[in-house]
Design a protein around this motif. Structure first.
Motif, PDB file in Angstrom:
ATOM      1  N   ALA A   1     -77.090 -25.076  57.952  1.00  0.00           N
ATOM      2  CA  ALA A   1     -78.179 -25.482  57.049  1.00  0.00           C
ATOM      3  C   ALA A   1     -77.637 -25.910  55.688  1.00  0.00           C
ATOM      4  N   ILE A   2     -76.646 -25.188  55.194  1.00  0.00           N
ATOM      5  CA  ILE A   2     -76.039 -25.546  53.905  1.00  0.00           C
ATOM      6  C   ILE A   2     -75.314 -26.882  54.016  1.00  0.00           C
ATOM      7  N   ALA A   3     -74.621 -27.079  55.131  1.00  0.00           N
ATOM      8  CA  ALA A   3     -73.949 -28.365  55.360  1.00  0.00           C
ATOM      9  C   ALA A   3     -74.969 -29.501  55.462  1.00  0.00           C
ATOM     10  N   LEU A   4     -76.107 -29.224  56.100  1.00  0.00           N
ATOM     11  CA  LEU A   4     -77.156 -30.236  56.223  1.00  0.00           C
ATOM     12  C   LEU A   4     -77.693 -30.629  54.853  1.00  0.00           C
ATOM     13  N   ALA A   5     -77.939 -29.645  53.998  1.00  0.00           N
ATOM     14  CA  ALA A   5     -78.444 -29.936  52.649  1.00  0.00           C
ATOM     15  C   ALA A   5     -77.449 -30.788  51.870  1.00  0.00           C
ATOM     16  N   ALA A   6     -76.177 -30.448  51.962  1.00  0.00           N
ATOM     17  CA  ALA A   6     -75.151 -31.220  51.251  1.00  0.00           C
ATOM     18  C   ALA A   6     -75.088 -32.645  51.774  1.00  0.00           C
ATOM     19  N   GLY A   7     -75.141 -32.791  53.095  1.00  0.00           N
ATOM     20  CA  GLY A   7     -75.071 -34.124  53.684  1.00  0.00           C
ATOM     21  C   GLY A   7     -76.274 -34.977  53.341  1.00  0.00           C
ATOM     22  N   GLU A   8     -77.463 -34.390  53.408  1.00  0.00           N
ATOM     23  CA  GLU A   8     -78.695 -35.111  53.072  1.00  0.00           C
ATOM     24  C   GLU A   8     -78.661 -35.641  51.643  1.00  0.00           C
ATOM     25  N   GLN A   9     -78.207 -34.785  50.746  1.00  0.00           N
ATOM     26  CA  GLN A   9     -78.253 -35.111  49.319  1.00  0.00           C
ATOM     27  C   GLN A   9     -76.971 -35.801  48.825  1.00  0.00           C
ATOM     28  N   ARG A  10     -76.026 -35.978  49.739  1.00  0.00           N
ATOM     29  CA  ARG A  10     -74.757 -36.651  49.412  1.00  0.00           C
ATOM     30  C   ARG A  10     -74.038 -35.989  48.243  1.00  0.00           C
TER      31      ARG A  10
ATOM     32  N   GLY B   1     -71.193 -32.516  47.276  1.00  0.00           N
ATOM     33  CA  GLY B   1     -70.026 -31.840  47.809  1.00  0.00           C
ATOM     34  C   GLY B   1     -70.359 -30.554  48.542  1.00  0.00           C
ATOM     35  N   LEU B   2     -69.502 -30.212  49.483  1.00  0.00           N
ATOM     36  CA  LEU B   2     -69.621 -28.943  50.202  1.00  0.00           C
ATOM     37  C   LEU B   2     -68.244 -28.304  50.279  1.00  0.00           C
ATOM     38  N   PHE B   3     -68.160 -27.081  49.775  1.00  0.00           N
ATOM     39  CA  PHE B   3     -66.918 -26.315  49.913  1.00  0.00           C
ATOM     40  C   PHE B   3     -67.070 -25.409  51.128  1.00  0.00           C
TER      41      PHE B   3
END
Length: 263
Positions: free
Chosen positions: A185-194, A196-198
């Motif tokens: 879910a956290i990865a999805l939020a980062a991807g949707e909003q373009r 960064g994801l650590f």
């Protein structure tokens, strides 16, 4: 004269502290930290501050693994370690990382204090660690996504770079059956909003799976919180990701033109 002596004493103290940190950090071997896969984004506001030679202001907001529970003291929490790592990478630059972690909080509580604890500092970059407490309390991952989206939009509207941080790899995390859903879910939020994801969870898991560390080497006796070693290595990996993202950020045409005209 008195002010000059005070300044010299302060400078000596800071240098001694930096030297002590460097010696301590060098004793910790962090596997894969400098070859970290990256944040998956560029960081235009961060890069702009560095290119202008201004102080880079980073706010780390989150819960206990941001505040530093499990560390020997607050100077060993990841935000303090990150500040040291970034200042080491950019020695001519002033970098300040502000720790705004509060143990036990969930994303809605963090979002409620954005104005006071984040926006008031006018940061160039925000690292937002969220989701772990919701997962541990068996809440639905679908309650996390709207909160992340709202927070990310608020930060982007204020022209701030954003990096999300997912949960730590720890027994009390992996014992929760829904933990992969929260990581996703956290990865999805980062991807949707373009943004960064650590990938903290994947990075820490790789240490254990490659036998670089045993779980007890990187997790406190409570089986949940990180310790001095893992806080240091997470900070080192995050610093590498930030540095890579800054290098990948295109130089705006106006800056290119100014640089060419000054030759």
């Amino acid at each position: 004269m008195k002010h000059a002596l005070a300044f010299l004493c302060l400078s000596a103290t800071l240098l001694a502290g930096a030297g002590a940190w460097a010696a301590e950090s060098a004793r910790i071997n962090c596997p894969n930290a400098d070859r970290y896969i990256g944040l998956g984004t560029t960081l235009p506001m961060t890069a702009a501050a560095l290119r202008r030679g201004e102080e880079l202001v980073v706010v780390a907001i989150g819960s206990s693994s941001t505040s530093g529970v499990g560390a020997s003291d607050r100077t060993h929490a990841y935000p303090a370690r990150l500040e040291n790592e970034l200042n080491r990478r950019w020695p001519g630059q002033r970098v300040r990382v502000i720790n705004k972690g509060i143990g036990g909080e969930e994303a809605p509580q963090m979002l409620a204090r954005f104005e006071r604890d984040v926006l008031s500092h006018n940061p160039d970059l925000v690292i937002w660690q969220a989701g772990t407490n919701m997962m541990l309390r068996n809440e639905n991952k679908d309650t996390l996504l709207p909160q992340l989206r709202a927070g990310i939009r608020a930060l982007k509207d204020n022209h701030i770079d954003v990096v999300l941080m997912d949960p730590q790899y720890a027994p009390k995390v992996t014992d929760v059956a829904s933990h992969p859903e929260f990581v996703s879910a956290i990865a999805l939020a980062a991807g949707e909003q373009r943004i960064g994801l650590f990938h903290r969870f994947a990075l820490m898991r790789s240490w254990v799976e490659t036998n670089a560390f045993a779980v007890d080497d990187i997790i406190s006796s409570d089986k949940l919180h990180m310790n001095d070693v893992s806080y240091t290595c997470v900070a080192r990996g995050l610093a590498a990701g930030i540095a890579d993202a800054v290098r990948a950020t295109p130089v705006p045409m106006a800056i290119q033109h100014d640089a060419t005209s000054q030759r």
